[in-house]
Motif scaffolding. Structure first.
Motif, PDB file in Angstrom:
ATOM      1  N   ALA A 117       0.833  -1.209   0.000  1.00 48.60           N
ATOM      2  CA  ALA A 117       0.000   0.000   0.000  1.00 48.60           C
ATOM      3  C   ALA A 117       0.868   1.260   0.000  1.00 48.60           C
ATOM      4  CB  ALA A 117      -0.919  -0.014   1.226  1.00 48.60           C
ATOM      5  N   GLN A 118       2.119   1.108   0.434  1.00 48.02           N
ATOM      6  CA  GLN A 118       3.028   2.269   0.440  1.00 48.02           C
ATOM      7  C   GLN A 118       3.978   2.256  -0.750  1.00 48.02           C
ATOM      8  OE1 GLN A 118       4.439   3.304   4.547  1.00 48.02           O
ATOM      9  NE2 GLN A 118       3.626   1.270   5.015  1.00 48.02           N
ATOM     10  N   GLY A 119       3.700   1.401  -1.728  1.00 51.39           N
ATOM     11  CA  GLY A 119       4.519   1.387  -2.945  1.00 51.39           C
ATOM     12  C   GLY A 119       5.824   0.627  -2.812  1.00 51.39           C
ATOM     13  N   LEU A 120       5.954  -0.157  -1.721  1.00 45.92           N
ATOM     14  CA  LEU A 120       7.187  -0.925  -1.533  1.00 45.92           C
ATOM     15  C   LEU A 120       6.928  -2.407  -1.768  1.00 45.92           C
ATOM     16  CD1 LEU A 120       8.431   0.782   1.760  1.00 45.92           C
ATOM     17  CD2 LEU A 120       9.290   1.198  -0.558  1.00 45.92           C
ATOM     18  N   HIS A 121       7.975  -3.112  -2.190  1.00 43.13           N
ATOM     19  CA  HIS A 121       7.886  -4.567  -2.312  1.00 43.13           C
ATOM     20  C   HIS A 121       8.365  -5.197  -1.019  1.00 43.13           C
ATOM     21  CE1 HIS A 121       7.160  -4.466  -6.627  1.00 43.13           C
ATOM     22  NE2 HIS A 121       8.108  -3.542  -6.712  1.00 43.13           N
ATOM     23  N   PHE A 122       7.716  -6.292  -0.650  1.00 39.39           N
ATOM     24  CA  PHE A 122       8.157  -7.012   0.544  1.00 39.39           C
ATOM     25  C   PHE A 122       8.274  -8.481   0.189  1.00 39.39           C
ATOM     26  CE2 PHE A 122       7.364  -9.235   4.614  1.00 39.39           C
ATOM     27  CZ  PHE A 122       8.410  -8.702   5.345  1.00 39.39           C
ATOM     28  N   SER A 123       9.474  -8.998   0.301  1.00 38.16           N
ATOM     29  CA  SER A 123       9.697 -10.402  -0.029  1.00 38.16           C
ATOM     30  C   SER A 123      10.011 -11.184   1.239  1.00 38.16           C
ATOM     31  CB  SER A 123      10.865 -10.502  -1.028  1.00 38.16           C
ATOM     32  OG  SER A 123      11.325 -11.841  -1.098  1.00 38.16           O
ATOM     33  N   GLY A 124       9.046 -11.960   1.701  1.00 38.13           N
ATOM     34  CA  GLY A 124       9.292 -12.860   2.838  1.00 38.13           C
ATOM     35  C   GLY A 124      10.029 -14.064   2.298  1.00 38.13           C
ATOM     36  N   THR A 125      11.260 -14.224   2.734  1.00 39.80           N
ATOM     37  CA  THR A 125      12.127 -15.241   2.135  1.00 39.80           C
ATOM     38  C   THR A 125      12.585 -16.259   3.164  1.00 39.80           C
ATOM     39  OG1 THR A 125      12.869 -13.751   0.381  1.00 39.80           O
ATOM     40  CG2 THR A 125      14.350 -15.547   0.964  1.00 39.80           C
ATOM     41  N   GLY A 126      12.258 -17.511   2.937  1.00 39.80           N
ATOM     42  CA  GLY A 126      12.730 -18.572   3.819  1.00 39.80           C
ATOM     43  C   GLY A 126      14.168 -18.913   3.471  1.00 39.80           C
ATOM     44  N   VAL A 127      14.996 -19.060   4.490  1.00 33.23           N
ATOM     45  CA  VAL A 127      16.391 -19.444   4.277  1.00 33.23           C
ATOM     46  C   VAL A 127      16.657 -20.658   5.147  1.00 33.23           C
ATOM     47  CG1 VAL A 127      18.811 -18.745   4.458  1.00 33.23           C
ATOM     48  CG2 VAL A 127      17.088 -17.058   3.845  1.00 33.23           C
ATOM     49  N   SER A 128      17.107 -21.735   4.544  1.00 29.35           N
ATOM     50  CA  SER A 128      17.391 -22.939   5.319  1.00 29.35           C
ATOM     51  C   SER A 128      18.846 -23.343   5.151  1.00 29.35           C
ATOM     52  CB  SER A 128      16.499 -24.086   4.877  1.00 29.35           C
ATOM     53  OG  SER A 128      16.881 -25.262   5.565  1.00 29.35           O
ATOM     54  N   GLY A 129      19.363 -23.958   6.195  1.00 30.12           N
ATOM     55  CA  GLY A 129      20.740 -24.448   6.106  1.00 30.12           C
ATOM     56  C   GLY A 129      21.593 -23.954   7.253  1.00 30.12           C
ATOM     57  N   GLY A 130      20.980 -23.169   8.135  1.00 30.84           N
ATOM     58  CA  GLY A 130      21.697 -22.706   9.316  1.00 30.84           C
ATOM     59  C   GLY A 130      22.867 -21.807   8.945  1.00 30.84           C
ATOM     60  N   GLU A 131      23.763 -21.703   9.912  1.00 29.73           N
ATOM     61  CA  GLU A 131      24.895 -20.805   9.806  1.00 29.73           C
ATOM     62  C   GLU A 131      25.818 -21.170   8.624  1.00 29.73           C
ATOM     63  OE1 GLU A 131      26.397 -20.846  13.816  1.00 29.73           O
ATOM     64  OE2 GLU A 131      28.235 -19.863  13.114  1.00 29.73           O
ATOM     65  N   GLU A 132      26.136 -22.452   8.509  1.00 30.85           N
ATOM     66  CA  GLU A 132      27.023 -22.905   7.443  1.00 30.85           C
ATOM     67  C   GLU A 132      26.398 -22.695   6.083  1.00 30.85           C
ATOM     68  OE1 GLU A 132      30.288 -23.189   8.639  1.00 30.85           O
ATOM     69  OE2 GLU A 132      30.249 -24.498   6.864  1.00 30.85           O
ATOM     70  N   GLY A 133      25.103 -23.028   5.991  1.00 30.47           N
ATOM     71  CA  GLY A 133      24.388 -22.869   4.732  1.00 30.47           C
ATOM     72  C   GLY A 133      24.384 -21.410   4.294  1.00 30.47           C
ATOM     73  N   ALA A 134      24.133 -20.516   5.255  1.00 25.93           N
ATOM     74  CA  ALA A 134      24.068 -19.088   4.920  1.00 25.93           C
ATOM     75  C   ALA A 134      25.369 -18.642   4.280  1.00 25.93           C
ATOM     76  CB  ALA A 134      23.775 -18.273   6.176  1.00 25.93           C
ATOM     77  N   LEU A 135      26.477 -19.192   4.747  1.00 21.70           N
ATOM     78  CA  LEU A 135      27.780 -18.792   4.231  1.00 21.70           C
ATOM     79  C   LEU A 135      28.128 -19.497   2.917  1.00 21.70           C
ATOM     80  CD1 LEU A 135      30.389 -17.192   4.673  1.00 21.70           C
ATOM     81  CD2 LEU A 135      31.274 -19.140   5.980  1.00 21.70           C
ATOM     82  N   ARG A 136      27.878 -20.791   2.877  1.00 25.49           N
ATOM     83  CA  ARG A 136      28.382 -21.574   1.733  1.00 25.49           C
ATOM     84  C   ARG A 136      27.333 -21.902   0.681  1.00 25.49           C
ATOM     85  NH1 ARG A 136      33.219 -22.275   3.679  1.00 25.49           N
ATOM     86  NH2 ARG A 136      33.364 -22.555   5.933  1.00 25.49           N
ATOM     87  N   GLY A 137      26.087 -21.562   0.955  1.00 22.76           N
ATOM     88  CA  GLY A 137      25.049 -21.843  -0.031  1.00 22.76           C
ATOM     89  C   GLY A 137      23.841 -22.452   0.636  1.00 22.76           C
ATOM     90  N   PRO A 138      22.845 -21.617   0.954  1.00 21.37           N
ATOM     91  CA  PRO A 138      21.629 -22.126   1.570  1.00 21.37           C
ATOM     92  C   PRO A 138      20.602 -22.527   0.512  1.00 21.37           C
ATOM     93  CG  PRO A 138      21.592 -19.731   1.567  1.00 21.37           C
ATOM     94  CD  PRO A 138      22.841 -20.141   0.837  1.00 21.37           C
ATOM     95  N   SER A 139      19.485 -23.085   0.983  1.00 22.33           N
ATOM     96  CA  SER A 139      18.314 -23.218   0.148  1.00 22.33           C
ATOM     97  C   SER A 139      17.481 -21.965   0.415  1.00 22.33           C
ATOM     98  CB  SER A 139      17.555 -24.487   0.540  1.00 22.33           C
ATOM     99  OG  SER A 139      16.319 -24.524  -0.131  1.00 22.33           O
ATOM    100  N   ILE A 140      17.093 -21.269  -0.656  1.00 25.13           N
ATOM    101  CA  ILE A 140      16.423 -19.970  -0.486  1.00 25.13           C
ATOM    102  C   ILE A 140      15.029 -20.037  -1.092  1.00 25.13           C
ATOM    103  CG2 ILE A 140      16.640 -17.476  -0.829  1.00 25.13           C
ATOM    104  CD1 ILE A 140      19.586 -17.803  -1.307  1.00 25.13           C
TER     105      ILE A 140
END
Ligand code: NDP
Length: 476
Positions: A117-140
């Motif tokens: 309603a305010q002209g912005l996009h909002f992307s709710g994004t699931g990230v899986s893989g924990g700490e290591e995944g976030a660094l080396r390649g998560p599932s997004i």
């Protein structure tokens, strides 16, 4: 130069996502409420790529190219809303806020609507893989508008895990779709872990084997259809010896499982949508039960010898029975999880590609497994598949496993070994394939005490019998 993307919230997850982006050649603006985290990120990892640190939220936003893309990676709940409220006045039409925290999809729907309603996009994004995944390649698992994905997709697909050259990231669907799929992913993870735990317990009781011996069995299973990250680390955990006592690690750990709540969310949502995800529900309840120490203690004292002694005649045959029962039960859990995703997609008009969802879980995330390829194939072949159980590969695996499944569940029941997930999965399977269900009796009872009416097998329409009177039937 301006940054292509920004990350605010630089605790373990945000820090690693920012590093992953920078290592992949993107210029990343970074910010954290307490600026020490921002400084330490740049001091410790500044050489990994190009970071533009912002001391204040305003500096941070000003360093981003337009349309701006800001990843929020803070504690889920009120902190996420607080950060969004701080960001919004600094953003302009067309800018994108990405919530990579573990938000409930209903919160994501609410936030998306308000920001749209305010002209912005909002992307709710699931990230899986924990700490290591976030660094080396998560599932997004990104949700939100197609426009926002046009900007985010190329970056997310680059930093995601890659399997056979395919990124573990795809645009899941609008508003809450990404967080919904992440939620069901976590629910399936609960079921997967409970089934593995039951298999271990069965092997231990049935074979009277040591954890190290059972670790070998899991190692062996990991070379076949069950190959997956969770089976692999099960072998690791079971083989581990506690340094302090020299005992098996598994025997010095308290047998009370914790949950952060995503299993509960999955079950609550499935109840709302009327989807029987019995495997995930049993797994969630099994964790709760494990925590009821007083009740367990009291029951243990009241019923010390409720089971028979378990004597497995043929060890190899028993191990194979447990393996087949595990595979069949696991297929049930995934079939139920995908039913749940389909129901959510229909309810909220998300148009989620079920096969695509299986594809992005093949790498990066906790439930990554060889068998996810088969799920994609099943939905590619038949997009309107009524249940995964009847897709050729799964029908074959389940069909071949049925005798094993029945033996294992029956033997466990006789010996008093609890198998809530194995046995409820088998009950689910038998209920689905039953010619007639006793639901007919439920309908009769409901009509008897509450005039709730019933439908007949031989005629159209709804009917009521006057149970208290002359028992004549009339159309309702
Ligand atoms: P935490 O969930 O511990 O959150 C800490 C971060 O939130 C810090 O950067 C902190 O800032 C910030 N924060 C907290 N409250 C506020 C506030 N009111 N205003 C601004 N910032 C605030 O960090 P994690 O890295 O563990 O997790 C981040 C998100 O990712 C969470 O939503 C979590 O659920 C999710 N997550 C996902 C995992 C996964 O495998 N996908 C694993 C772990 C987490 P400060 O430093 O100033 O305190």
């Amino acid at each position: 130069a301006r940054a292509q993307i920004g990350v605010t919230g630089l605790a373990v997850m945000g820090r690693n996502v920012a590093r992953n982006l920078a290592r992949n050649g993107f210029t990343v603006a970074v910010h954290n409420r307490s600026p020490e985290r921002t400084r330490s990120l740049v001091a410790e990892h500044g050489d990994e790529g190009t970071f533009l640190p912002g001391e204040t939220m305003a500096d941070f936003v000003a360093s981003l190219e337009r349309p701006r893309a800001v990843i929020v990676m803070v504690k889920a709940g009120a902190p996420t809303d607080a950060v969004i409220d701080e960001l919004v006045p600094l953003l302009e039409e067309g800018d994108i806020i990405v919530d990579c925290g573990n938000a409930h999809f209903a919160d994501t729907r609410r936030r998306e609507e308000a920001l749209r309603a305010q002209g912005l996009h909002f992307s709710g994004t699931g990230v899986s893989g924990g700490e290591e995944g976030a660094l080396r390649g998560p599932s997004i698992m990104p949700g939100g508008s197609a426009e926002s994905y046009a900007k985010l997709g190329p970056m997310f697909e680059k930093i995601a895990a890659q399997v056979d050259g395919v990124p573990c990231c795809t645009h899941v669907g609008p508003d809450g779709a990404g967080h919904f799929v992440k939620m069901v992913h976590n629910g399936i993870e609960y079921a997967d872990m409970q089934l593995i735990a039951e298999a271990y317990d069965l092997l231990r009781a049935g074979l009277n084997a040591t954890p190290a011996e059972i670790a070998e069995i899991f190692r062996d299973w990991n070379n076949g259809e069950l190959e997956s990250f969770l089976i692999e680390i099960t072998a690791d955990v079971l083989a581990h010896t506690d340094a302090a006592t020299g005992r098996s690690f598994i025997d010095i750990v308290q047998d009370r499982a914790e949950q952060k709540g995503t299993g509960r969310w999955t079950v609550q949502s499935a109840l709302d949508l009327g989807i029987p995800i019995t495997g995930i529900a049993e797994a969630t309840f099994a964790r709760s039960l494990s925590g009821h120490v007083d009740q367990r203690e009291a029951a243990r004292r009241a019923f010390p010898d409720a089971g028979e002694k378990w004597q497995v005649a043929d060890r190899n045959a028993f191990v194979e029975d447990v393996r087949r029962a595990l595979l069949a039960s696991k297929i049930v859990a995934y079939a139920q999880g995908f039913d749940h995703i389909r129901a959510g997609s229909q309810e909220f008009d998300w148009d989620i590609d079920l096969g695509g969802t299986a594809t992005i879980w093949r790498g990066g995330c906790i439930i990554r497994a060889r068998f996810l390829n088969r799920i994609r194939e099943a939905y590619d072949e038949q997009p309107d598949l009524p249940t995964l159980l009847v897709a050729p590969y799964f029908a074959e695996a389940v069909g071949a496993g049925v005798p094993s499944w029945r033996r294992v569940v029956a033997d466990a029941a006789r010996a008093g070994v609890p198998t809530p997930a194995f046995s409820s999965s088998l009950a689910y399977f038998d209920a689905l394939r039953a010619e007639r269900l006793p639901a007919a009796l439920i309908q009769g009872l409901r009509d008897n005490f509450g005039a709730h009416t019933y439908q007949r097998v031989d005629r159209e329409g709804s009917f009521h019998t006057t149970w208290a009177g002359d028992r004549t039937e009339s159309p309702a």
